[in-house]
Design a protein around this motif. Sequence first.
Motif, short mmCIF file in Angstrom:
data_model
loop_
_atom_site.label_atom_id
_atom_site.label_comp_id
_atom_site.label_asym_id
_atom_site.label_seq_id
_atom_site.Cartn_x
_atom_site.Cartn_y
_atom_site.Cartn_z
N ALA A 14 0.87 -1.18 0.00
CA ALA A 14 0.00 0.00 0.00
C ALA A 14 0.91 1.22 0.00
N VAL A 15 0.44 2.33 -0.57
CA VAL A 15 1.26 3.53 -0.68
C VAL A 15 0.42 4.77 -0.38
N ALA A 16 1.06 5.80 0.18
CA ALA A 16 0.40 7.09 0.45
C ALA A 16 1.41 8.19 0.18
N SER A 17 0.91 9.40 -0.03
CA SER A 17 1.77 10.56 -0.26
C SER A 17 1.45 11.65 0.75
N ASN A 18 2.49 12.35 1.20
CA ASN A 18 2.29 13.50 2.08
C ASN A 18 2.31 14.81 1.29
N GLY A 19 2.34 14.72 -0.02
CA GLY A 19 2.35 15.89 -0.88
C GLY A 19 3.71 16.17 -1.48
N THR A 20 4.76 15.73 -0.82
CA THR A 20 6.12 15.92 -1.36
C THR A 20 6.87 14.60 -1.48
N TYR A 22 6.55 9.99 -0.45
CA TYR A 22 5.68 8.82 -0.41
C TYR A 22 6.11 7.89 0.71
N ALA A 23 5.20 7.04 1.11
CA ALA A 23 5.52 5.95 2.03
C ALA A 23 4.83 4.70 1.51
N ALA A 24 5.53 3.60 1.57
CA ALA A 24 4.98 2.31 1.19
C ALA A 24 5.04 1.38 2.40
N VAL A 25 4.01 0.57 2.55
CA VAL A 25 3.99 -0.48 3.56
C VAL A 25 3.66 -1.79 2.88
N TRP A 26 4.09 -2.89 3.46
CA TRP A 26 3.79 -4.22 2.92
C TRP A 26 4.04 -5.25 4.01
N ASN A 33 7.08 -16.20 10.12
CA ASN A 33 5.99 -15.22 10.27
C ASN A 33 6.12 -14.11 9.24
N TYR A 34 5.02 -13.41 9.04
CA TYR A 34 5.03 -12.20 8.23
C TYR A 34 5.15 -10.99 9.15
N ASN A 35 6.00 -10.04 8.77
CA ASN A 35 6.17 -8.78 9.48
C ASN A 35 5.68 -7.64 8.60
N ILE A 36 5.46 -6.46 9.20
CA ILE A 36 5.05 -5.28 8.46
C ILE A 36 6.27 -4.38 8.28
N TYR A 37 6.53 -4.02 7.02
CA TYR A 37 7.66 -3.16 6.65
C TYR A 37 7.14 -1.85 6.11
N ALA A 38 7.97 -0.82 6.21
CA ALA A 38 7.66 0.48 5.61
C ALA A 38 8.93 1.07 5.04
N TYR A 57 4.62 -12.69 16.30
CA TYR A 57 3.55 -13.36 15.59
C TYR A 57 3.33 -12.75 14.20
N GLY A 58 2.57 -13.44 13.37
CA GLY A 58 2.31 -13.01 12.00
C GLY A 58 1.44 -11.77 11.91
N ALA A 59 1.64 -11.00 10.84
CA ALA A 59 0.88 -9.78 10.59
C ALA A 59 0.57 -9.69 9.10
N GLY A 60 -0.51 -8.97 8.74
CA GLY A 60 -0.85 -8.88 7.33
C GLY A 60 -1.73 -7.71 6.97
N ASP A 61 -1.89 -7.53 5.68
CA ASP A 61 -2.76 -6.54 5.06
C ASP A 61 -2.61 -5.12 5.61
N PRO A 62 -1.40 -4.55 5.53
CA PRO A 62 -1.21 -3.18 6.02
C PRO A 62 -1.88 -2.15 5.11
N VAL A 63 -2.27 -1.04 5.71
CA VAL A 63 -2.82 0.12 5.00
C VAL A 63 -2.09 1.35 5.52
#
Length: 176
Positions: A14-20, A22-26, A33-38, A57-63
Amino acid sequence: IIDSVTNYNAESPAVASNGTGYAAVWSQSAGSNYNIYANIHDGSMWSGADVIETSPYGAGDPVIASNGTGYGAAWFQYDGTGWSIFANIHNGTGWSTESSIETSDEYACYPSIASNGVNYAVAWYQSYGLARNIYANIHNGTIWGTAELIESGSGKTDFPLMIRKETCLLYTSPSP
């Protein structure tokens, strides 16, 4: 490439912009296990992938969403007894420590996040037997509030969606 861990599967970006920038998470496998990265792009380059949660523990579906300066991310994660909703805030210079933003023993998943330009709101569905209800929690710029039931009924709801409309946040639950 914005993902520095190349030996394992990465998914659900998933990706977002602050106007200047971007940030991506996955979510990405770290073996068992699955971890959340940014990863943050400042407008000229990516900063490097960071794990933004510390659970074993496992994690998923970041927004992810932006308030114009920083970013808010949410995901569902096993907490040792069940699946819960967690979130983390990037204040424009770094990520804080992740927080559990709901405390139910019921199955919580598929978060959605939005910002009104200052605060963040997260909505998700939570299962209670055959019923699925929609809950939300708001970060006031300093701390997360208390999870609140915003929809209940005898039928099933799925996949909440938070939308910014000028200065308020709207909730909708589209059919999958």
